[in-house]
Scaffold this active site. Structure first.
Site, short mmCIF file in Angstrom:
data_model
loop_
_atom_site.label_atom_id
_atom_site.label_comp_id
_atom_site.label_asym_id
_atom_site.label_seq_id
_atom_site.Cartn_x
_atom_site.Cartn_y
_atom_site.Cartn_z
N TYR A 90 -10.28 -10.30 8.56
CA TYR A 90 -11.46 -10.72 7.98
C TYR A 90 -11.34 -12.08 7.83
CZ TYR A 90 -9.49 -10.09 3.22
OH TYR A 90 -8.80 -10.38 2.20
N ASN A 125 -4.88 2.01 -1.67
CA ASN A 125 -5.41 0.74 -1.90
C ASN A 125 -6.13 0.46 -3.09
OD1 ASN A 125 -7.70 1.91 -1.02
ND2 ASN A 125 -8.43 -0.01 0.10
N LYS A 148 0.77 -1.12 -0.03
CA LYS A 148 -0.16 -0.02 -0.02
C LYS A 148 0.81 1.12 0.03
CE LYS A 148 -3.98 -1.96 2.07
NZ LYS A 148 -5.16 -1.98 3.17
N GLY A 196 0.09 -2.19 15.05
CA GLY A 196 0.76 -2.11 13.78
C GLY A 196 1.18 -0.55 13.66
N GLY A 248 -12.65 -7.72 10.36
CA GLY A 248 -12.73 -6.77 9.40
C GLY A 248 -13.51 -7.11 8.18
N GLY A 262 1.84 -0.13 9.73
CA GLY A 262 1.99 -0.31 8.15
C GLY A 262 0.84 1.02 7.84
N GLY A 263 0.32 0.60 6.50
CA GLY A 263 -0.48 1.41 5.74
C GLY A 263 -1.89 1.56 6.32
N ASP A 283 -9.84 2.36 2.13
CA ASP A 283 -9.78 1.81 3.58
C ASP A 283 -10.34 2.70 4.50
OD1 ASP A 283 -9.05 -0.74 2.64
OD2 ASP A 283 -6.74 -0.19 3.27
#
Length: 408
Positions: free
Chosen positions: A189, A70, A49, A109, A210, A111-112, A85
């Protein structure tokens, strides 16, 4: 793919959405791939991402603010990056009644998706936002410091892949150390119920995975692909449809309660694959269950049963008929719980049968003893309980009706 291809069909657009496995080293080649194959848009998932930013000259305001993309749209050769997102996570919090305003939030986390969660929480007026990472930095704290200094967090949002299929037994953080928790949001998810979410629910906390975020962000991306605005009602309808297709239905109950017969009818009615754990055990050991019991004993059988159920539980969108004694090991129940809904077929004692093909219920007295031993376990471990006194078709319809009303 199912979400986007359905959107193409609804918009009358001739197009196909497919997965494109992309090693990190090949990310810079995506513009040429899009040009060569006439790709008009694509989605980008972890861990790419942020990597795609290097070849995008135009970003939407949300993507620019978050620093992660994304969705990429090809407009006459100009590649534009979007972040759907943000919309997906925001909608998921609203759908699950998770109030962020004024709350202390831990985001797991770096990240993106973590950056997206930070932007969403800021937008929703969170009181304090702490990002947690394995490596402490200017922008993050370590998990050890999260336990020491932020145990008063009211909301936890997991943006790491910890707990994702196939490593479904793992958790990113110990939620029992946060006594003021009100909500736990896991952006994973698959499975539909992560171990993190299940542990939070056991504490009485509003917790969810998710899948709704996946559907909502996909709906916005589909709108970008097709130029068609998608209403919230359509998002919710798609979510429920995807949830049914991704979730397993695990049937538990006494031997002869009808799990296999009802399971086959359920799978046919719902268009889901069917598995019988006893049949799978027979395939694995190469002999009948009574023979295996006699040769190796119950404990050895339970070991094989646990291995088989753990594998079956990782299916996506299946009906699973279990052996009557699977609830004797909690690990079996937990595996089934992570990947779907557990349905207890409660057939009255007087209607249960016995026979030589059932090692532990070969007499009326044995059936009664097992029933008294296991009934409380069936009741404790099920998500849904239905009466099994009617015909197999009646029981099937009761299960479908109950699951539909519960939104399972």
């Amino acid at each position: 793919p199912a979400i986007h291809n359905a959107a193409f069909a609804a918009a009358g657009i001739r197009g196909t959405y497919v997965k494109l496995p992309t090693p990190e080293a090949e990310v810079p080649l995506l513009p040429k791939v899009m040009e060569s194959y006439g790709i008009e848009g694509l989605n980008v998932t972890i861990p790419h991402k942020q990597a795609v930013l290097s070849f995008l000259k135009t970003l939407s305001p949300a993507a620019e603010k978050i620093g992660a993309v994304n969705t990429v749209i090809n407009k006459d050769g100009r590649l534009i990056g979007y972040n759907t997102d943000f919309f997906g996570l925001s909608e998921m919090l609203d759908y699950n009644n998770a109030d962020i305003k004024g709350k202390k939030v831990l985001i797991l986390g770096s990240g993106g998706t973590s950056k997206t969660a930070f932007a969403v929480c800021t937008h929703k007026g969170a009181g304090e936002i702490i990002r947690v990472s394995r490596s402490e930095s200017e922008d993050t704290v370590s998990y050890e410091n999260a336990y020491l200094h932020h145990s008063d967090a009211q909301v936890i949002i997991n943006t790491t892949p910890v707990g994702m299929y196939p490593n479904t037994e793992n958790v990113p953080i110990d939620v029992s150390k946060f006594g003021l928790l009100e909500a736990v949001c896991d952006c994973v998810y698959n499975p539909v119920n992560t171990e993190l979410v299940l542990r939070a629910r056991e504490m009485g906390i509003n917790a969810f995975t998710g899948l709704y975020m996946l559907v909502a962000q996909g709906a916005l991306a589909s709108g970008l692909f097709t130029g068609r605005e998608i209403e919230r009602e359509e998002i919710e309808r798609t979510y429920k449809d995807v949830l049914i297709k991704k979730s397993n239905i695990a049937l538990i109950g006494m031997p002869s309660c009808g799990k296999t017969t009802v399971g086959r009818l359920l799978s046919k009615k719902l268009g889901l694959e069917f598995f019988d754990s006893d049949d799978e055990i027979v395939k694995k050991v190469g002999m009948s269950i009574p023979e295996y019991f006699e040769k190796y004993g119950e404990e050895a059988f339970r070991d094989v049963e646990s291995d088989v159920l753990k594998r079956l539980a990782l299916q996506s969108g299946a009906v699973i008929s279990t052996g009557g004694g699977c609830i004797k090991r909690y690990e079996n129940v937990r595996a089934l719980e992570r990947c779907g809904t557990i349905v207890y077929i409660d057939r009255p004692l007087e209607l249960l049968t016995f026979g030589q093909d059932r090692p532990l219920s070969q007499s009326k007295e044995a059936v009664k003893r097992l029933y008294n031993e296991r009934k409380s376990l069936y009741e404790a471990y099920c998500d849904v309980r239905v009466c099994g006194a009617g015909s197999a078709e009646d029981v099937r319809d009761k299960i479908i009706d109950t699951l539909t009303k519960k939104g399972k």
